[in-house]
Design an enzyme around this catalytic site. Structure first.
Site, mmCIF file in Angstrom:
data_model
loop_
_atom_site.group_PDB
_atom_site.id
_atom_site.type_symbol
_atom_site.label_atom_id
_atom_site.label_comp_id
_atom_site.label_asym_id
_atom_site.label_seq_id
_atom_site.Cartn_x
_atom_site.Cartn_y
_atom_site.Cartn_z
ATOM 1 N N ALA A 1 -3.251 7.939 -4.833
ATOM 2 C CA ALA A 1 -2.358 7.363 -4.941
ATOM 3 C C ALA A 1 -2.353 5.843 -4.703
ATOM 4 C CB ALA A 1 -1.852 7.663 -4.491
ATOM 5 N N GLY B 1 0.516 -1.053 0.190
ATOM 6 C CA GLY B 1 0.185 -0.198 0.251
ATOM 7 C C GLY B 1 0.445 1.052 -0.009
ATOM 8 N N ASN B 2 0.280 2.561 0.269
ATOM 9 C CA ASN B 2 0.987 3.954 0.491
ATOM 10 C C ASN B 2 0.333 4.390 1.331
ATOM 11 O OD1 ASN B 2 -0.710 5.919 -1.185
ATOM 12 N ND2 ASN B 2 -0.767 4.108 -2.410
ATOM 13 N N ARG B 3 0.639 5.913 1.999
ATOM 14 C CA ARG B 3 0.407 6.296 2.597
ATOM 15 C C ARG B 3 -0.096 7.461 2.565
ATOM 16 N NH1 ARG B 3 5.501 8.135 5.431
ATOM 17 N NH2 ARG B 3 5.015 9.585 6.613
#
Ligand code: CTP
Ligand code: CA
Length: 217
Positions: free
Chosen positions: A92, A26-28
């Protein structure tokens, strides 16, 4: 209510790319910027549709929200939500996803102290919207750049055939993924404008002013 009669489609949040039943890449991204944009569009009377990756945020008033998990799901859902007058790609989106999702939990193998994951490119949602038969009149992308912001953002204007790119000015105090504040520069073929640093709700309203102007011109 100056966006009445207009359909605004927004993507927000991260995507999660599953490795096995218990793990993902995943990403932030918090999704706050995209949610603020959808809320601002709805406040102006737009039919606001929000395609959201996995986030813990309340659905803004008047917004129709569709939850997705992966880049592939977001791609199918965004394209399936066309036609729209405006697309704003604030998500994102993962650039890569595991080639294979293991059907059972990946176990450590005795004697192996490394693990190699094979990742493949995800579809580019923004570029596919911008070249779609039902292309929205206005397609706006986001760009997270750490250096050479103007050059990279303007490059994405052309490579993705979009009308504007909102580039996060990372490094500005208080801006960024988990923050409630942000600082953006919008680049389009005719110019550029710096927004913020300011609360994401204020930035979202300024972005909507820009969008209304572009729709009118
Ligand atoms: N984007 C997308 N689909 C992808 C990757 C990115 O729709 N598979 C969109 C994002 O939502 C954003 C824009 O493309 O609006 C730019 O994302 P960014 O990560 O800055 O650019 P990339 O084209 O992915 O290039 P790179 O990460 O290599 O800089
Ligand atoms: Ca990317």
């Amino acid at each position: 209510m100056s966006l009445a009669g207009t359909r605004v489609l927004v993507s927000a949040g991260p995507t999660y790319e599953d490795l096995d039943p218990v793990r993902f890449i995943g990403n932030r991204s918090s999704g706050k910027m995209g949610f603020a944009i959808a809320a601002a569009a709805a406040r102006r009377g737009a039919d606001a549709v929000l395609v959201a990756g996995p986030v813990h945020l309340k659905t803004p008033d008047g917004v129709r929200r569709i939850d997705v998990r992966s880049a592939a799901q977001m791609h199918a859902t965004v394209l399936g939500a066309l036609p729209a007058d405006v697309y704003i790609g604030a998500a994102a989106v993962a650039d890569f996803t595991p080639r294979n999702v293991a059907p059972a939990k990946i176990k450590k193998q005795p004697g192996h102290d490394t693990l190699t994951l094979e990742l493949v490119r995800t579809p580019d949602i923004l570029a596919d919207v911008a070249t779609h038969l039902r292309r929205p009149r206005l397609v706006v992308g986001f760009a997270a750049e750490t250096d050479d912001v103007a050059h990279n953002a303007r490059g994405k204007l052309d490579s993705k055939r979009v009308d504007a790119i909102a580039a996060n000015r990372v490094g500005v105090a208080g801006s960024g993924f988990e923050s409630d504040d942000n600082a953006l520069t919008i680049y389009w073929r005719g110019g550029e404008i710096a927004l913020g640093p300011a609360p994401k709700t204020t930035i979202a309203d300024a972005l909507m002013d820009f969008i209304e102007e572009r729709l009118a011109s």
